[in-house]
Design a protein around this motif. Structure first.
Motif, PDB file in Angstrom:
ATOM      1  N   VAL A  66      24.274  21.686  32.359  1.00 38.83           N
ATOM      2  CA  VAL A  66      24.175  21.507  30.910  1.00 38.83           C
ATOM      3  C   VAL A  66      25.125  22.515  30.287  1.00 38.83           C
ATOM      4  CG1 VAL A  66      22.692  21.575  28.882  1.00 38.83           C
ATOM      5  CG2 VAL A  66      21.766  20.807  31.063  1.00 38.83           C
ATOM      6  N   GLY A  67      26.060  22.033  29.485  1.00 34.45           N
ATOM      7  CA  GLY A  67      27.008  22.922  28.827  1.00 34.45           C
ATOM      8  C   GLY A  67      26.299  23.896  27.905  1.00 34.45           C
ATOM      9  N   VAL A  68      26.724  25.141  27.915  1.00 32.99           N
ATOM     10  CA  VAL A  68      26.117  26.178  27.081  1.00 32.99           C
ATOM     11  C   VAL A  68      26.301  25.824  25.613  1.00 32.99           C
ATOM     12  CG1 VAL A  68      26.218  28.618  26.450  1.00 32.99           C
ATOM     13  CG2 VAL A  68      26.492  27.935  28.833  1.00 32.99           C
ATOM     14  N   GLY A  69      25.218  25.837  24.876  1.00 28.86           N
ATOM     15  CA  GLY A  69      25.279  25.570  23.445  1.00 28.86           C
ATOM     16  C   GLY A  69      25.582  24.119  23.101  1.00 28.86           C
ATOM     17  N   SER A  70      25.350  23.209  24.044  1.00 28.85           N
ATOM     18  CA  SER A  70      25.639  21.798  23.778  1.00 28.85           C
ATOM     19  C   SER A  70      24.582  20.925  24.434  1.00 28.85           C
ATOM     20  CB  SER A  70      27.020  21.410  24.302  1.00 28.85           C
ATOM     21  OG  SER A  70      26.986  21.226  25.697  1.00 28.85           O
ATOM     22  N   SER A  71      24.669  19.644  24.196  1.00 32.43           N
ATOM     23  CA  SER A  71      23.761  18.707  24.845  1.00 32.43           C
ATOM     24  C   SER A  71      24.473  17.965  25.974  1.00 32.43           C
ATOM     25  CB  SER A  71      23.215  17.703  23.828  1.00 32.43           C
ATOM     26  OG  SER A  71      24.280  16.985  23.237  1.00 32.43           O
ATOM     27  N   PHE A  72      25.668  18.399  26.327  1.00 31.23           N
ATOM     28  CA  PHE A  72      26.440  17.772  27.402  1.00 31.23           C
ATOM     29  C   PHE A  72      25.754  18.037  28.728  1.00 31.23           C
ATOM     30  CE2 PHE A  72      29.830  17.867  30.601  1.00 31.23           C
ATOM     31  CZ  PHE A  72      30.312  16.576  30.457  1.00 31.23           C
ATOM     32  N   ARG A  73      25.410  16.962  29.437  1.00 32.45           N
ATOM     33  CA  ARG A  73      24.692  17.083  30.705  1.00 32.45           C
ATOM     34  C   ARG A  73      25.335  16.206  31.773  1.00 32.45           C
ATOM     35  NH1 ARG A  73      19.195  18.741  29.719  1.00 32.45           N
ATOM     36  NH2 ARG A  73      18.917  18.992  27.481  1.00 32.45           N
ATOM     37  N   LEU A  74      25.368  16.740  32.980  1.00 34.93           N
ATOM     38  CA  LEU A  74      25.799  15.973  34.144  1.00 34.93           C
ATOM     39  C   LEU A  74      24.830  16.245  35.284  1.00 34.93           C
ATOM     40  CD1 LEU A  74      29.655  16.636  34.230  1.00 34.93           C
ATOM     41  CD2 LEU A  74      28.504  14.516  33.555  1.00 34.93           C
ATOM     42  N   ALA A  75      24.592  15.227  36.074  1.00 38.52           N
ATOM     43  CA  ALA A  75      23.777  15.383  37.280  1.00 38.52           C
ATOM     44  C   ALA A  75      24.617  14.938  38.467  1.00 38.52           C
ATOM     45  CB  ALA A  75      22.507  14.548  37.172  1.00 38.52           C
ATOM     46  N   PHE A  76      24.481  15.651  39.559  1.00 39.25           N
ATOM     47  CA  PHE A  76      25.233  15.381  40.774  1.00 39.25           C
ATOM     48  C   PHE A  76      24.248  15.193  41.921  1.00 39.25           C
ATOM     49  CE2 PHE A  76      27.615  18.148  37.983  1.00 39.25           C
ATOM     50  CZ  PHE A  76      28.865  17.555  37.923  1.00 39.25           C
ATOM     51  N   ARG A  77      24.508  14.198  42.770  1.00 36.31           N
ATOM     52  CA  ARG A  77      23.655  13.953  43.928  1.00 36.31           C
ATOM     53  C   ARG A  77      24.548  13.612  45.120  1.00 36.31           C
ATOM     54  NH1 ARG A  77      18.479  13.034  44.778  1.00 36.31           N
ATOM     55  NH2 ARG A  77      18.037  12.797  42.562  1.00 36.31           N
ATOM     56  N   ALA A  78      24.335  14.344  46.206  1.00 38.72           N
ATOM     57  CA  ALA A  78      25.070  14.061  47.438  1.00 38.72           C
ATOM     58  C   ALA A  78      24.456  12.834  48.095  1.00 38.72           C
ATOM     59  CB  ALA A  78      25.008  15.259  48.373  1.00 38.72           C
ATOM     60  N   THR A  79      25.301  11.872  48.428  1.00 33.49           N
ATOM     61  CA  THR A  79      24.866  10.653  49.109  1.00 33.49           C
ATOM     62  C   THR A  79      25.783  10.428  50.311  1.00 33.49           C
ATOM     63  OG1 THR A  79      26.330   9.158  47.882  1.00 33.49           O
ATOM     64  CG2 THR A  79      24.186   9.653  46.875  1.00 33.49           C
ATOM     65  N   LYS A  80      25.485   9.429  51.099  1.00 29.40           N
ATOM     66  CA  LYS A  80      26.351   9.105  52.235  1.00 29.40           C
ATOM     67  C   LYS A  80      27.732   8.665  51.765  1.00 29.40           C
ATOM     68  CE  LYS A  80      22.673   7.926  55.381  1.00 29.40           C
ATOM     69  NZ  LYS A  80      22.030   6.910  56.199  1.00 29.40           N
ATOM     70  N   ALA A  81      27.786   8.064  50.574  1.00 27.65           N
ATOM     71  CA  ALA A  81      29.060   7.568  50.040  1.00 27.65           C
ATOM     72  C   ALA A  81      29.885   8.663  49.363  1.00 27.65           C
ATOM     73  CB  ALA A  81      28.802   6.437  49.046  1.00 27.65           C
TER      74      ALA A  81
ATOM     75  N   ILE B 218      29.618  11.986  46.329  1.00 34.10           N
ATOM     76  CA  ILE B 218      28.841  12.644  45.281  1.00 34.10           C
ATOM     77  C   ILE B 218      28.713  11.679  44.109  1.00 34.10           C
ATOM     78  CG2 ILE B 218      28.678  14.597  43.699  1.00 34.10           C
ATOM     79  CD1 ILE B 218      28.592  15.536  46.557  1.00 34.10           C
ATOM     80  N   SER B 219      27.475  11.372  43.746  1.00 33.42           N
ATOM     81  CA  SER B 219      27.199  10.520  42.592  1.00 33.42           C
ATOM     82  C   SER B 219      27.133  11.415  41.360  1.00 33.42           C
ATOM     83  CB  SER B 219      25.866   9.800  42.795  1.00 33.42           C
ATOM     84  OG  SER B 219      25.493   9.113  41.627  1.00 33.42           O
ATOM     85  N   VAL B 220      27.852  11.020  40.323  1.00 35.81           N
ATOM     86  CA  VAL B 220      27.896  11.790  39.078  1.00 35.81           C
ATOM     87  C   VAL B 220      27.309  10.923  37.972  1.00 35.81           C
ATOM     88  CG1 VAL B 220      29.361  13.075  37.477  1.00 35.81           C
ATOM     89  CG2 VAL B 220      30.036  12.876  39.887  1.00 35.81           C
ATOM     90  N   THR B 221      26.289  11.440  37.290  1.00 38.06           N
ATOM     91  CA  THR B 221      25.679  10.703  36.185  1.00 38.06           C
ATOM     92  C   THR B 221      25.594  11.588  34.950  1.00 38.06           C
ATOM     93  OG1 THR B 221      23.447  11.306  36.880  1.00 38.06           O
ATOM     94  CG2 THR B 221      24.287   9.210  37.680  1.00 38.06           C
ATOM     95  N   SER B 222      25.553  10.923  33.810  1.00 35.00           N
ATOM     96  CA  SER B 222      25.339  11.611  32.540  1.00 35.00           C
ATOM     97  C   SER B 222      24.107  11.003  31.896  1.00 35.00           C
ATOM     98  CB  SER B 222      26.556  11.452  31.629  1.00 35.00           C
ATOM     99  OG  SER B 222      26.639  10.127  31.144  1.00 35.00           O
ATOM    100  N   THR B 223      23.810  11.408  30.700  1.00 38.70           N
ATOM    101  CA  THR B 223      22.653  10.850  30.010  1.00 38.70           C
ATOM    102  C   THR B 223      22.833   9.367  29.725  1.00 38.70           C
ATOM    103  OG1 THR B 223      23.586  11.624  27.927  1.00 38.70           O
ATOM    104  CG2 THR B 223      21.924  13.020  28.965  1.00 38.70           C
ATOM    105  N   SER B 224      24.061   8.885  29.739  1.00 38.31           N
ATOM    106  CA  SER B 224      24.304   7.466  29.478  1.00 38.31           C
ATOM    107  C   SER B 224      24.369   6.627  30.761  1.00 38.31           C
ATOM    108  CB  SER B 224      25.592   7.282  28.668  1.00 38.31           C
ATOM    109  OG  SER B 224      26.694   7.783  29.376  1.00 38.31           O
ATOM    110  N   GLY B 225      24.218   7.236  31.915  1.00 40.61           N
ATOM    111  CA  GLY B 225      24.196   6.488  33.165  1.00 40.61           C
ATOM    112  C   GLY B 225      25.197   6.985  34.187  1.00 40.61           C
TER     113      GLY B 225
END
Length: 105
Positions: A28-43, A45-52
């Motif tokens: 989560v960016g400092v002082g912002s609502s910018f968010r990213l999630a990362f998940r290691a998969t076999k394929a 790294i999956s990268v998602t945001s609040t919009s998908g």
């Protein structure tokens, strides 16, 4: 200056993921609502945001893209920070540690 703190957090978060010490990470960016999630998969790294899901990328591609962007930002802006500013040292340290973690990929 908040961008520099956010860069440190992003580099430290992704370094743990790239080193395989965790299979998930969130940022989560400092002082912002910018968010990213990362998940290691076999394929990769999956990268998602609040919009998908944004992308699935290889560890090497993620490491290279983040490293390149962080280096470009610090090259362009770090000198503007006072020499005694603690954030300056934090950015440099985080960038060096991330560079070491990204190198073997």
């Amino acid at each position: 200056m908040m961008i520099h703190i956010s860069v440190v957090l992003l580099l430290d978060t992704l370094r743990v993921l790239l080193q395989g010490r965790s299979t998930t990470a969130s940022f989560v960016g400092v002082g912002s609502s910018f968010r990213l999630a990362f998940r290691a998969t076999k394929a990769g790294i999956s990268v998602t945001s609040t919009s998908g899901k944004l992308a699935v990328v290889s560890r090497a591609a993620l490491a290279a893209a983040v490293l390149r962007a962080a280096e470009e930002l610090t090259d362009a802006t770090l000198e503007a920070l006072p020499a005694d500013d603690g954030v300056r040292g934090d950015v440099t340290a985080a960038l060096n540690e991330f560079r070491s973690a990204a190198r073997p990929l």
